[in-house]
Structures are given as structure tokens and as C-alpha cells.
Scaffold this active site. Structure first.
Site, PDB file in Angstrom:
ATOM      1  N   LYS A  27       0.839  -1.195   0.000  1.00 19.17           N
ATOM      2  CA  LYS A  27       0.000   0.000   0.000  1.00 19.17           C
ATOM      3  C   LYS A  27       0.873   1.244   0.000  1.00 19.17           C
ATOM      4  O   LYS A  27       1.877   1.305   0.735  1.00 19.17           O
ATOM      5  CB  LYS A  27      -0.912  -0.035   1.232  1.00 19.17           C
ATOM      6  CG  LYS A  27      -1.965   1.062   1.309  1.00 19.17           C
ATOM      7  CD  LYS A  27      -2.836   0.841   2.543  1.00 19.17           C
ATOM      8  CE  LYS A  27      -3.939   1.867   2.698  1.00 19.17           C
ATOM      9  NZ  LYS A  27      -4.773   1.605   3.898  1.00 19.17           N
ATOM     10  N   SER A  66      -9.370   1.385   3.042  1.00 12.92           N
ATOM     11  CA  SER A  66      -8.617   2.221   2.115  1.00 12.92           C
ATOM     12  C   SER A  66      -7.561   1.429   1.329  1.00 12.92           C
ATOM     13  O   SER A  66      -7.005   1.916   0.352  1.00 12.92           O
ATOM     14  CB  SER A  66      -7.934   3.360   2.886  1.00 12.92           C
ATOM     15  OG  SER A  66      -7.029   2.856   3.861  1.00 12.92           O
ATOM     16  N   SER A 115      -9.603  -1.067   7.171  1.00  8.59           N
ATOM     17  CA  SER A 115      -9.000  -1.096   5.840  1.00  8.59           C
ATOM     18  C   SER A 115      -8.219  -2.368   5.543  1.00  8.59           C
ATOM     19  O   SER A 115      -7.885  -2.626   4.384  1.00  8.59           O
ATOM     20  CB  SER A 115      -8.077   0.115   5.666  1.00  8.59           C
ATOM     21  OG  SER A 115      -8.806   1.312   5.799  1.00  8.59           O
TER      22      SER A 115
END
Length: 580
Positions: free
Chosen positions: A67, A141, A165
């Protein structure tokens, strides 16, 4: 998972597979930065060369996505800001530990800007969609990380998790997500969202792969040390694990399809032999609103509010709408919400006296992109109904597909436990049929343990096994002693074997090796009844481990059963008929 015992050239093969899948999937919005084909092949060749030279690289043959709020050396970190925040010289520890074990980082993945959101759509780098349905949100996210795994591009992906997330993208893309206890994974090299509640998370297609990755990350050391009583497997204090589930009135936010899948999953867990306990989870759901609906948002404003303000109209409008006003909260507002959180955290601790874990929906449903566009804040809040409270209350969680979930119609559930129940949740997922395998038994994530070999009544299925199970001990497997031991049937209730060393005329005796939490081992040994004793036992492989032995006085007149080699093979004590 590509392989856990890679052969020569495994890193190169894994990279070629990733490149093939990247071309086949052709969803550039999954990524913010990708390494070039040349870079990836050079990295793989270097790993294969090191392995050929004899270096131990247990993750050679694995590929990883990261990420883009987590640092990877030499790759820009953006946190989905339209500007590069920095280009680090060193990787975050979570990444570096995977790299040191031989994994290749393919690239940096897309996310909700500054990790603020559960939908995956708040990014200037494109809006990803769910792996199996282009009309529905990917979840966020950690949107790109969940998708990189779901599409089979990489073996493992790192996300972060503050509100869910590390779990929602797993639910929306039919994969597994580990949300560890806060502090089990280091967060150095991570762009903070809400620092008190942030953690790195792990996505994988199956639990075994996720567990191996988590072990590599955590075994090298955690900022928050494991307590001595942290269970290594599910603690079973009765006949079966006890799993808490939500009451019908706590499930009213759910869509019909997700409610049906949750009910089916609860039924399957009950059918597995677990005791299902209906609980009032409304206090947990109610406190979840504090994460985005109260002064706790001031943490996000402090962490990246100035950067967000500097972006002006280039910032994601929904993120700016949520975070920038939080700069105006007064200290008294923050203290009020913190005290409310402390009160709920204290009351929630009583849950763990009645159940070993909670089983809840990961989300109440799977929204479409059109629904999100119509109500970006409301839909995001709905998605977080059953996730937002977890980090606020310092809990651990494991997201897995629900019964009936498919790639095209995914549904997710989460097992939730107290802090440091991470290993127990993985074990419980397997026990209840929610996952197939927890991976290697030696994956302890750095948690301390004491190994003990048991030979008789404490073995699996035997009368005193409950004394082992209640400690949270983990079975490491069946073992045999070196051929220097003898075994007798002791006149105890229940019958037990007495094992002792006899170099002159010994034999190999079968037992089970268990890893106990350190505090659990102390508690177990404190209740040890005579004539049993704990001593050092030599195993057939030449290693030594603690094991059950016997005081010599108990052997007087005891029946020698060494010839059977295994207590479970010894015939029961004959019953004498007093009337014959």
C-alpha cells in the site's frame, strides 16, 4: 501462495507470473507505482543467485504488493496524494522483513487518500472496482492491496488498518485479511492516519499464506511485547470453543444477501461443534461512530491535515470534508470522547469471559459505485458498521470469506478477539471450518512459548486433555523419544503412563509435543499431580525438550507396557468380575 519450499529459480518464476497477470488483469488503477520488468527480473535473479549460493531465503518465490502509505526503498510514497510525499532510502520494517526473507515487491498500490475511507474510491490515481464485479466498490482504504491478491498478481499484500482497511477489501474481494493487535507489527515507515489506532495489515488468498507472512513480519520483534499469557491457539475452557454472534436486532443495517450469508456462516460454525452464544454487541457498534463522528478525528487532522490543506482543490473533496474541520475541535471535546472510549473499552472486556471470539459481519453489505457516488460519506459510514470499533477498543481481528462467498458475489465475516488473540483467531478459523489451514505450526509471530511432550492422559482426546486446551497451547505434532525410555501403566485415576529413562533396555515412546504460552505452562505445571514430574526428554531426532516423566516410587508393582510403544495402543485395564 507460489511456494513455501521454493526450488532454484523460484523468484524468477514468481516475477514472470506476476508480469503475466499484470498484463492479463490490465487494471492500472490498482497501482500507483509499479517496478519495471527489468527491475523486477534483476531483483528476482539476485534472490535466485543468493539461494543458489546457500543463503536461507524462506520467502524466495513470493511476490508482494505494498500500500502506498508504507515505505519501499527507492519507490515514491504518496499516500494517494497527487504529490510525492517522499522517496525513502530504506523500506518500512514490515516491508524490509519480507524482502530480507526473499520476497520481491512488485509495486505500490492505490488507496483512499491518506488512508481515509473504507471504499477505495477517494484517489486521484483512478477508482478501482471489486475483483469480481465492476459495478461495486473495491473496499478501502487498502483498495489496491486487496485487489492485487484477489487477481492473483501477488502472493501477499500489505495494507494498513485503522477503521477496517485491512478487512473490508478482504470481504469485498473474497480473500483473507489479518488485522493484528496494535503494536504487533511495527508502524515505522508508515504515513500516519490516526496514530493511536493504526496498524499494518496482511492480505492473502488463503490463511496459511497470510500467517506465514505475519510470522516473518512479527517474529523479528514487535514494538509491543507479547504478554506471557497470549494464547498460541484457541483457549477451550469447556467441551468446545465458544463463539459470540450478534443478536438479530444488531443486524438490521445488513443487506438481505449479506444477512443470509452471515446466518449461514453462524449455522456452519455451530455445526462444526462450537458453542454459539448470542450477545448484545450494540455497545461496540455504537462506540464505532467516535472514530469518524467525534473529536478523535483530531488525530487525522494532526497527522496530515496541513498537507491536505496545502493541496487545496487538488485534495480529495470527501477526505478534506471529513478531516479539515477536525482542526477546530477543542481539547475538552477530545477528552470527552476519549473518556467515553475508555468506559466502553472497560465494559467490553467482560465479553471475553463468556466467549473465545466474536463472529461478526465484516460489512453490512457491498455497495455499488453508483450508491457511493450518491452518498459518499453515508455509504462509507455504513460499510464500517462492524469494523470501526475494533482498533478503538484494542482488539485483534481476522477477516475471512463467509459461507457461500464467491469471487463474483463476495461476502465476508470477521473473527474478533481481545488484544493478542491473533494466533488463537487463526486457530479458531480452522477449528470452525472458516479456513482450511493455519500454515506451519512453528509460526508464533514472536510470541514466547515453552514446549512440552506429553505421553498419555493429556494427549488429544484423552481424559485430561482439557488441562492443556484451556491454556491456549498449540499442538506441534506427534513425536517419538530416543530408544532409551520405558513406560508403565500407573495405578492412577484416570490411568496414566509412567515414562522413565533406561539406557540399557529402553525403547522409543510416542507422545505429542505441545507449545504452551509461558504463563499457561506455569499454570499447568502448578497443578501437576504426583507422581508425575517434568524433566528433559531426548527425542528421536537428537533434540531435547521438556516432557512428562515419573517419580521412581510410583513404578513399584506397575505394569510394564513398553512393548506397545504408544500409550494409545495399550489395551484398557481388564475389569475383574467379582462374581466370577
Amino acid at each position: 501462495m507460489t511456494t513455501t519450499t521454493p526450488t532454484t529459480g523460484a523468484a524468477t518464476a514468481a516475477v514472470e507470473h506476476a508480469l503475466t497477470r499484470l498484463a492479463e488483469v490490465d487494471q492500472p488503477e490498482i497501482w500507483i507505482t509499479l517496478r519495471t520488468e527489468v527491475e523486477l527480473r534483476e531483483l528476482a535473479a539476485g534472490i535466485d543467485g543468493r539461494r543458489a549460493a546457500g543463503e536461507d531465503l524462506p520467502l524466495a518465490g513470493w511476490t508482494v504488493a505494498v500500500k502506498d502509505n508504507i515505505d519501499v526503498a527507492g519507490l515514491p510514497t504518496t499516500a494517494a496524494s497527487p504529490e510525492v510525499l517522499h522517496t525513502p532510502d530504506v523500506s518500512a520494517p514490515t516491508v524490509a522483513r519480507l524482502e530480507a526473507a526473499g520476497a520481491v515487491v512488485v509495486g505500490k498500490t492505490n488507496l483512499d487518500q491518506f488512508a481515509t475511507g473504507l471504499v477505495g474510491a477517494r484517489s486521484p490515481y483512478g477508482v478501482p472496482h471489486a475483483a469480481g464485479d465492476a459495478t461495486r466498490v473495491s473496499g478501502g482504504s487498502s483498495a489496491g492491496s486487496g485487489l492485487a491478491v484477489a487477481h492473483g498478481i501477488v502472493d501477499v499484500a500489505l495494507g494498513t488498518d485503522t477503521a477496517g482497511s485491512g478487512r473490508v477489501p478482504a470481504a469485498f474481494n473474497h480473500v483473507v485479511g489479518i488485522k493484528p493487535t496494535l503494536g504487533v507489527f511495527p508502524v515505522d515507515g508508515v504515513v500516519p492516519a490516526s496514530p493511536s489506532y493504526d496498524t499494518v495489515s496482511v492480505f492473502a488468498a488463503d490463511l496459511a499464506t497470510a500467517v506465514v507472512a505475519a510470522d516473518v513480519i512479527a517474529a523479528a520483534g514487535s514494538p509491543r511485547p507479547w504478554p506471557a499469557d497470549a494464547p498460541l491457539a484457541a483457549r477451550v475452557t469447556g467441551a468446545a470453543p465458544r463463539v459470540g454472534v450478534a443478536r438479530p436486532q444488531d443486524l438490521t443495517p445488513m443487506s438481505p444477501a449479506w444477512r443470509a450469508a452471515y446466518d449461514d456462516t453462524v449455522a456452519a460454525v455451530r455445526a462444526s461443534g462450537a458453542e454459539v452464544v448470542e450477545l448484545d454487541v450494540s455497545p461496540l457498534v455504537d462506540v464505532a461512530v467516535l472514530l469518524y463522528g467525534g473529536a478523535l478525528l483530531a488525530e487525522r487532522a494532526q497527522a496530515f491535515g496541513d498537507r491536505l490543506a496545502d493541496l487545496g482543490d487538488r485534495a480529495d473533496p470527501t477526505v478534506a470534508r471529513i478531516v479539515l474541520p477536525a482542526r477546530e475541535f477543542a481539547a475538552v471535546d477530545l477528552v470527552r470522547d476519549q473518556q467515553a472510549l475508555v468506559a466502553v473499552r472497560a465494559s467490553s472486556e467482560a465479553l471475553w469471559d463468556s466467549v473465545d471470539a466474536l463472529l461478526l459481519p465484516t460489512a453490512p453489505g457491498h455497495p455499488t459505485l453508483a450508491e457511493l457516488a450518491a452518498d459518499p460519506v453515508g455509504v462509507n459510514a455504513w460499510v464500517g458498521t462492524y469494523t470501526n470499533f475494533v482498533n478503538l477498543l484494542d482488539l485483534s481481528a481476522l477477516a475471512v470469506p463467509a459461507v457461500g462467498s464467491t469471487r463474483d458475489a463476495p461476502v465476508g465475516v470477521s473473527l474478533i478477539g481481545p488484544a493478542f488473540a491473533d494466533l488463537a483467531l487463526a486457530d479458531l478459523a480452522v477449528r470452525t471450518g472458516l479456513a482450511d489451514d493455519t500454515g506451519p505450526t512453528e509460526a508464533f509471530w514472536g510470541a514466547g512459548h515453552v514446549d512440552l511432550v506429553v505421553f498419555g492422559a493429556h494427549r488429544t482426546g484423552q481424559p485430561l486433555h482439557h488441562e492443556v486446551a484451556r491454556t491456549g497451547a498449540r499442538l506441534l505434532g506427534t513425536v517419538s523419544t530416543a530408544p532409551v525410555y520405558r513406560m508403565a501403566r500407573l495405578a492412577t485415576t484416570p490411568p496414566k503412563p509412567g515414562v522413565w529413562r533406561s539406557d540399557a533396555d529402553g525403547a522409543s515412546i510416542v507422545g505429542e509435543r505441545w507449545a504452551f504460552p509461558r504463563a499457561g505452562f506455569a499454570d499447568f505445571v502448578s497443578g501437576l499431580a504426583a507422581p508425575m514430574a517434568i524433566g528433559v526428554v531426548e527425542l528421536a531426532d537428537g533434540s531435547s525438550v521438556l516432557g512428562f516423566l515419573c517419580e521412581p516410587r510410583a513404578l513399584d508393582g506397575a505394569e510394564d507396557v513398553t512393548g506397545h510403544g504408544d500409550w494409545l495402543a495399550v489395551p484398557p485395564t481388564p475389569v475383574i468380575d467379582s462374581h466370577s
